[in-house]
Design an enzyme around this catalytic site. Sequence first.
Site, PDB file in Angstrom:
ATOM      1  N   SER A 202      -4.700 -13.213  -5.299  1.00 42.32           N
ATOM      2  CA  SER A 202      -3.256 -13.278  -5.498  1.00 42.32           C
ATOM      3  C   SER A 202      -2.919 -14.258  -6.627  1.00 42.32           C
ATOM      4  CB  SER A 202      -2.578 -13.652  -4.178  1.00 42.32           C
ATOM      5  OG  SER A 202      -1.187 -13.461  -4.241  1.00 42.32           O
ATOM      6  N   ASP A 333       0.275  -2.122  -2.134  1.00 42.02           N
ATOM      7  CA  ASP A 333       0.541  -3.566  -2.124  1.00 42.02           C
ATOM      8  C   ASP A 333       2.002  -3.790  -2.513  1.00 42.02           C
ATOM      9  OD1 ASP A 333       0.767  -6.299  -2.636  1.00 42.02           O
ATOM     10  OD2 ASP A 333      -1.189  -6.445  -3.601  1.00 42.02           O
ATOM     11  N   HIS A 363      -1.497  -6.212   0.673  1.00 45.08           N
ATOM     12  CA  HIS A 363      -1.747  -7.432  -0.091  1.00 45.08           C
ATOM     13  C   HIS A 363      -2.697  -8.323   0.697  1.00 45.08           C
ATOM     14  CE1 HIS A 363      -0.771 -10.331  -3.273  1.00 45.08           C
ATOM     15  NE2 HIS A 363      -0.783 -11.261  -2.325  1.00 45.08           N
TER      16      HIS A 363
END
Length: 417
Positions: A202, A333, A363
Amino acid sequence: MSESGTTAEGNLFTLTTAATSLAMLAVYYIFKVAQKPTIFTGNLLLQKFLDDHMPSLKEKYWPSWYSWEGRLQSALGLNLRISSKETLPYRREILELKDGGQLAVDFLGENENKDVADDEKLLVFLLPGLTSHSNTSYVKTMCLSIVRAGAVVAILNNRGLGGVPLKTPRTYCAANHEDVREVIAHLKKTFPNHKMIAIGASLGGMTIGRYLINHPEEAKDTFLAAMVISICWDPMVGTASIEKPFVNRYIVNYTLTTNMQNLANKHRTVLETRDCWDMEKVFGSKTLREFDHHFTAPQFGFKSCEEYYKAAKISPEIEKFSIPVIGLNARDDPMSPGDDLPIQQATDDRSKLALIVTSRGGHLGWLEGALPVRRKFHYMERVVFEFVKAVRENSSELLYIRDAQEKRNLFASDIYQ
């Protein structure tokens, strides 16, 4: 017809309807939900490396039947991995930074493989997501997978995270990699003979991505390869996605914004010694975009969140990668929607990026298993394990891929000049 006969017919109809619905759901799951990942890359040597050493990429990813939707995967991904109460035996170092700040780097796996020479060992620099740290569930499961693959892992805990007090009125962002460079320099000094790769999740993946773009020669001298997982390739698109009603805006966006506000509030006394922000606006922010505009952007010299997001954007400069990079994204996502993935850049024949795209996974989710119970090894962990193991056992192949692609690119540039 008797009352009992009518009841029996009703029961039969109900059972038939239920059985038909379940059968249709099973067919949909088997043929539409469970899919093989797609690998996008124009680099044939990198494609061959993945084909030869990462068998999971040839198989279907079977997401948990009870949570195959992307936002459910994202939410449950933090709850169906390792418990926060289960700690790992990290060795911690507190790194004092040049500007007077500090952060923690945690190590795991140093006591493994003692019979292996240092120049044959692999060190993985792991950069977690937005407010994650070494005790976050998915970080711990990735660490276990990395050590299981025979490597040592060094986990970055950004300023103010991991239980380390904030010493100066500055945190971190995706567009600034000064802290990352200091940690990398420290790792190279501490482990001078180890081979190194980086894995970023991320925000951590965005940060290492910008580092690779801005310091290509330094990156080439440091890392064999990198992996970026669930990264937002274009923050403007990502923030727009999580602002869509209803679930994205009022659950995903709200959670991210609240987490950042909680972090700012935890260190408010130190942060308020700096006058670059209005704390009332910071804590009054309703979205992550507003929070970044009032908090993140000003402390790093950006006039607006748009200017910050433009500086953090990776997709337009992928050609600057100087080492092989593996990307792992899910099309569902909510923070990096599938229609904005850098597929065109990855499939350029001069690319050093191989983009692995699954149809499901959310995610940092990629949950597997028939039952909603905690597991230490899901699809994401398996891909990480196979990647680390492949690099550790076949590092010379990656060096060849890097150098061969570099020569090809130089040859192509000479032709077009």
